[in-house]
Structure formats: C-alpha cells, structure tokens
Design an enzyme around this catalytic site. Sequence first.
Site, PDB file in Angstrom:
ATOM      1  N   HIS A 334      93.934  17.891  49.964  1.00 46.88           N
ATOM      2  CA  HIS A 334      93.975  18.746  51.087  1.00 46.88           C
ATOM      3  C   HIS A 334      95.197  19.376  51.942  1.00 46.88           C
ATOM      4  CE1 HIS A 334      92.809  21.610  54.278  1.00 46.88           C
ATOM      5  NE2 HIS A 334      93.698  21.075  55.133  1.00 46.88           N
ATOM      6  N   HIS A 339      98.956  21.813  53.812  1.00 45.92           N
ATOM      7  CA  HIS A 339      99.895  21.566  55.019  1.00 45.92           C
ATOM      8  C   HIS A 339     100.845  21.478  54.520  1.00 45.92           C
ATOM      9  CE1 HIS A 339      96.827  22.397  58.143  1.00 45.92           C
ATOM     10  NE2 HIS A 339      95.623  21.279  57.468  1.00 45.92           N
ATOM     11  N   GLU A 379      95.371  27.055  59.122  1.00 39.32           N
ATOM     12  CA  GLU A 379      94.245  26.697  58.499  1.00 39.32           C
ATOM     13  C   GLU A 379      93.785  27.701  57.072  1.00 39.32           C
ATOM     14  OE1 GLU A 379      93.005  24.033  57.230  1.00 39.32           O
ATOM     15  OE2 GLU A 379      93.538  23.005  58.635  1.00 39.32           O
ATOM     16  N   SER A 398      94.729  25.084  49.557  1.00 36.81           N
ATOM     17  CA  SER A 398      94.098  23.270  48.648  1.00 36.81           C
ATOM     18  C   SER A 398      92.888  23.538  48.467  1.00 36.81           C
ATOM     19  CB  SER A 398      94.035  22.741  49.622  1.00 36.81           C
ATOM     20  OG  SER A 398      93.300  23.143  51.245  1.00 36.81           O
TER      21      SER A 398
END
Length: 506
Positions: A334, A339, A379, A398
């Site tokens: 993830h 990110h 997010e 992701s």
Amino acid sequence: MSTEVENCAKRRLAFQKTYSQEMGGWRKRSLIDDAKFETLANQEFEKRERKISNTEIAENDDVFAQNGGHPASPKPESVVITSYVIKLKEGLGSVARILKLFENTKTTLLHIESRQTRTKGRTFELFLECQGSKDTLASITNALHQHPVVQDGSVTVVGEKTPNKKELWFPRHISDLDKCTHLLTKFEPDLDYEHPGFADKEYRQRRKMIADIAFDYREGEPIPRIDYVQTEIDTWSHVYRQLKNLHPTHACSDYQQNFEMLERECGYSENNIPQLQDVSTFLKRKTGFQLRPVAGLLSPRDFLASLAFRVFQCTQYVRHGAKPDYSPEPDCVHELLGHVPMMADPTFAQFSQELGIVSLGAADADIEKIATLYWFTVEFGLCKENGEIRAYGAGTLSAYGELKHALSDKPKVLPFDPDVTSLQEYTDDDFQPVFFVIESFEEMMDKVRQFSSRIKRPYEVHYDPFTQCIQLLNSKGMLHQLARNLHSELDNLQRAIDRIHNVTIN
C-alpha cells in the site's frame, strides 16, 4: 516541553492502550476512526485523572486532620503566568537584586531577557515571565514598584494568563519521533481473528520479526533491509501487475511520472520489492521527505506529527498471500505503490507537511477534522486532469478494486471543500461511497490553508529545515529572526525576477 507535560503524555498513551482493550478493541480501517477513538479515550483519561487527583486531595486532608489539623477546605490559590517589563537605571548587576525578590517564594521564572533601552537615564530593560499564585505575584509586583533600582512607573505588567493545564506534548526535533511509535489500533494477525494471517503461525512470526526491527529503529540510523521471501514477492507481483495496467487510464499524470522514475532509480519492478532506505534516499533528493520504518498503525497524532518533519512512517511487512487484493491494515504494498509516488511531487509533499504542522498541539476535535481531510485527500483523493477525473490518493492507487470503483459511476463525487470534507462520515463496510475531487493541488492547498487558519491554538509553529526543529512563534525575538530570514529570501526572489525581466527585454 516540560517533563511534567511529557510524563502526562506517556500516562495518556498507556491509558489509551488499556482503554482500547477495555472497549473490546477499536480495530477500524481508517485514520478517521482512530482519531475519534483517541478523542473518546482522552475524555475518559481526563475523567480518571481528575478522579485520582480528587482522591489524593481527600487522602491528604485525612492525614492532615489525623495530625491535629483540619481538612483543606479553602479552594487552592489560582495559578497565573505574569510577564513584566522593568526598566533599570543601573547596570546588569542590578538584575541579581531584582531576582532576589523571587527567592523563597513558590514562583517559577519561565523566561528572563535583558536588552539595552533607549529611555534616558535607564541603561537596561528586563523582561521576566513568572508563574505562581495570583496573590504571590501581586505581592511581587508591589515590591518591584518599590525596589531601589527601579524608579516609579518603570514596571509594566504586559500580560497575565492562566497556564494551559491541558498542554499536549508533541515532537520538537526530528529525533523526538523515536517517541512517536504508539500503535493504538493494531490489526496484528495474532490478535484479530478476521486477519487473513490469523491461523498462519509462520506468517505471524515473520510479522513480529519485522515489527521488532521497526520498534528498535532510531532516527538517523540506516533503515534495515528486509530479505523478502518468495511468497511475499509473489504477493507484491500480483498487485503490481494489476495496478500498472490501470495507471494510464486511472492515475493522475504526476503519479505516473514519479512511478516511472521509481522504476528507473529505486528498483521498482514486478519481481522486486524496493528497500525503504533506497526509496527514502530518492525522496529526500526530490522533496526532502524521508521514510521511517513503523510496526503498524500509529495513533493519528503520532502519524500526523511525523509529516510535520517531512517523515512518512512506512511499514516493511507484506500482506498475507491468501488475500493479495485486500489488506485490513497498511502494508508496504500500500505505501510503496500508493503513497511514495505522490510524496515525490513537491507540491503534494508541501501539502502533506502542512497538514502535519497544523496538527501539532491541536485539540482532539481538530485532530478528527485534520485526519478526515487527510483521509479524503491523501488516501482517497480524486483530481481533474484535462477534463477527466483521475486518482491521486494512495488508498485508491494501491487497490485494484477500489481504483476501478472510484472512477466508475457508482460513488458520489463531490467538489472538495474543507469545511464539508472535514465533517464527512466514513464507513468501511465496502468500497468508498463518497469521494472529493479537486481542480488542482495548488487550489487544494489554498483552501486547506484558509481552513487551517481557523484552527485555534495558543501559538503558531514553524519548521526549521536546517535544524529539523519545530519552533514556537511565541516571542518577539523568534518573530524578528523569522522575518529577517524571509526578507532575505524575498530579496533573492526579487533579484531573480529582475534578471529574467532584463533578459526578456534585451
């Protein structure tokens, strides 16, 4: 921060862990739920602290009464912080005589500063900030007016305030992040029976080994390298292939460009899980951000505070291979695929740091709002690009299913407005039902800055990248220093503008 405040912070965090167990755990999937839990835990902590304090007072009264005295029925004296400006007609030697007034009193000198004064007949000006009972400081004020080294009218009380008893500890230097490792909401596979790895003893042991590496890490050390096993690489490969197929049609252009750089420079590939140290070095060069290994989900305050130092707390473990398309917690799949590519964008990195800075010392209710903003931007944010909607949020970029869902006609897509977004309810039953779309990262930053300016704090803070410290802007000296630095930067900018203008004319 005072030792008392730091000790209170430690007691508060220890209580939050215990309270989480008392409440049967609070293992949700979002930073928003973590922030809400932290608010509830803090409220309960305050209640229990008050109860303990009242019990101690009652016990002291009992002991006092047993010794022939009487219980302390009068209310305790109110404590205040008073600041003075005192103009002296003598040299610095007279300062010692002034300070003698504070001897043998229950008064704390918080700040002492002297400077030359332009007032004729007085050579020095003394600034004192003191904390003590209101009655004691009133007596000291009268004594100062009558002191032989101070003439009438030369003592000015420039401020009086009640000390903030709920002062919250937060990191002041990047090394303080060694204390920001509190896992309040863990999905550890040996605790959560719904975790895909709950029944896998080998996976659980490996997770513990990798978590211990993060717990032992200290700021400034090289990030330990993980020798990933084939089952972990297979899980990474599965997710990598699926997501990369969607990049051209679903990911924003900044993400795609940075992802290609990560492939060229950091070993991003279908069959290789990049090492955090290599990625951290890359980010440091691009935007000043760096990675730090973390054992799991952090408390919202700890996580947001890290962003203030341009530090992103990143896990090193890989989700369980039984469910490669789903993880009940952040993992390196993830974070490295979601990110990191956006952290390599200067504007987005600045936005992330500003969210972190505004969280420092903020009230619980404001932490909830900041966490919610983070959730629906960093997010799960969407943006407009050449008339189309693309994803820039790590939660979407992701997760194959979430990414396809986000750009379908199923969810509700609203324009980004911090006042609305920060109050948006979150549910984790299925895919995200609501997304917020921005026109540009610059516009998003401007809106969040306006929103942040309305968050009430007793002080403003500034991050100094040279010392990697958070500075409280609560003194004239600090403000003058910052103004001088900004003035120098503006002069440099003006010279650059003039040079470009002259070249254009010629």
